[in-house]
Write a protein that holds these residues in place. Sequence first.
Motif, PDB file in Angstrom:
ATOM      1  N   SER A   2       0.845  -1.188   0.000  1.00  8.34           N
ATOM      2  CA  SER A   2       0.000   0.000   0.000  1.00  8.34           C
ATOM      3  C   SER A   2       0.881   1.239   0.000  1.00  8.34           C
ATOM      4  O   SER A   2       1.888   1.298   0.698  1.00  8.34           O
ATOM      5  N   GLY A 233     -12.089  -4.191  -2.604  1.00  9.21           N
ATOM      6  CA  GLY A 233     -12.307  -3.444  -3.820  1.00  9.21           C
ATOM      7  C   GLY A 233     -13.053  -4.299  -4.833  1.00  9.21           C
ATOM      8  O   GLY A 233     -13.394  -5.456  -4.566  1.00  9.21           O
ATOM      9  N   ALA A 261     -11.875   0.397  -6.568  1.00 13.94           N
ATOM     10  CA  ALA A 261     -10.711   0.089  -5.733  1.00 13.94           C
ATOM     11  C   ALA A 261     -10.200  -1.316  -6.033  1.00 13.94           C
ATOM     12  O   ALA A 261     -10.933  -2.174  -6.530  1.00 13.94           O
ATOM     13  N   ASP A 262      -8.923  -1.538  -5.707  1.00 13.66           N
ATOM     14  CA  ASP A 262      -8.287  -2.834  -5.872  1.00 13.66           C
ATOM     15  C   ASP A 262      -7.934  -3.374  -4.479  1.00 13.66           C
ATOM     16  O   ASP A 262      -8.805  -3.411  -3.605  1.00 13.66           O
ATOM     17  N   SER A 264      -6.185  -2.135  -2.027  1.00 12.54           N
ATOM     18  CA  SER A 264      -6.050  -1.190  -0.907  1.00 12.54           C
ATOM     19  C   SER A 264      -7.130  -0.108  -0.958  1.00 12.54           C
ATOM     20  O   SER A 264      -6.853   1.053  -1.265  1.00 12.54           O
ATOM     21  N   PRO A 265      -8.382  -0.451  -0.649  1.00 11.59           N
ATOM     22  CA  PRO A 265      -9.447   0.560  -0.654  1.00 11.59           C
ATOM     23  C   PRO A 265      -9.164   1.728   0.288  1.00 11.59           C
ATOM     24  O   PRO A 265      -9.619   2.846   0.051  1.00 11.59           O
ATOM     25  N   GLU A 268      -6.956   3.757  -2.080  1.00 13.32           N
ATOM     26  CA  GLU A 268      -7.486   4.045  -3.410  1.00 13.32           C
ATOM     27  C   GLU A 268      -8.831   4.767  -3.376  1.00 13.32           C
ATOM     28  O   GLU A 268      -9.150   5.520  -4.303  1.00 13.32           O
ATOM     29  N   SER A 269      -9.619   4.561  -2.334  1.00 16.52           N
ATOM     30  CA  SER A 269     -10.914   5.224  -2.205  1.00 16.52           C
ATOM     31  C   SER A 269     -11.230   5.439  -0.728  1.00 16.52           C
ATOM     32  O   SER A 269     -12.159   4.851  -0.174  1.00 16.52           O
ATOM     33  N   THR A 273     -14.459   4.198   1.713  1.00 18.10           N
ATOM     34  CA  THR A 273     -14.077   3.165   2.679  1.00 18.10           C
ATOM     35  C   THR A 273     -14.391   3.603   4.104  1.00 18.10           C
ATOM     36  O   THR A 273     -14.967   2.842   4.887  1.00 18.10           O
TER      37      THR A 273
END
Length: 287
Positions: A2, A233, A261-262, A264-265, A268-269, A273
């Motif tokens: 991350s 994600g 997201a992938d 690591s939400p 990434e978002s 989250t």
Amino acid sequence: MSKPPFVALPAGAEAVRVETPRGAFAALRAGRPVHGTALLLPGYTGSKEDFIALLEPLAAAGFHAVAVDGRGQYESEGPAEEAAYAQDELARDVLALAAALRAPDDPPPHVLGHSLGGQIARAAVLRDPGAFSSLTLMSSGPGPVCDEQRSRAKLLADALATYDMESVWQAIRAMDPPEAADDRPAEVLDFLHRRWLGTRPAQLVATGRQLCEGPDRTGELAGLPLPVHVLTGESDYVWPVAEMDDMARRLRAHRTVIEGADHSPNVESPAATAAALAAFWAAGAVG
């Protein structure tokens, strides 16, 4: 790994050390426990900074959010022996942290584990479910990681047996394809380098083995009367999302998928989250 979007502490957050009978742990915290406390555990090669973008929104939602470096991660001390990082040892650390963060007459903290942190949190919950109000597994699957990630973990362990951390870091960076050039701010790139150098090689080797060989303990967890939240994600390169969907069904868990997201939400978002986490916790962690 991350990669946090920034490293400057947001308003109201502070860096602290949480003292426990099992040692002191570096942490970032924000907020007051209006609706409770949340203990946030990072993943493999990660650190407390992976949750930095969640601190302000969780605090605003009325939670005391505490993100920690586990034993041997970045700014938390750790031994040089791999045995010190057995999953049961790490689970006992989490229980000590949960007790240290709980004020008299307060409910137990919620615990969230990202990736490897989810497997450690699960082990802590199985050891003492009464120590927590709920468990959130964020991008953390039921058993071993996918084949590609197992190969990467073995390659890293082999490299660490021969080379120092700086040499391995330079090799990792050299293997990045040209299109993977990181456009993050210089202070974030510098932090990623410092975090790598601060992490204990024995911790990486021992926990990497756990990710590759750890058993599926979903059946044990499903037998506990503890609310569980599975948050991922839309895609994931460590465990297939379908595998985590199935785990959530087996656990009868609350399920959240963060759009766009992938793995690591939290990075990434973070807004979506944090909102999903706060809603789950504020609702009394009812699935």
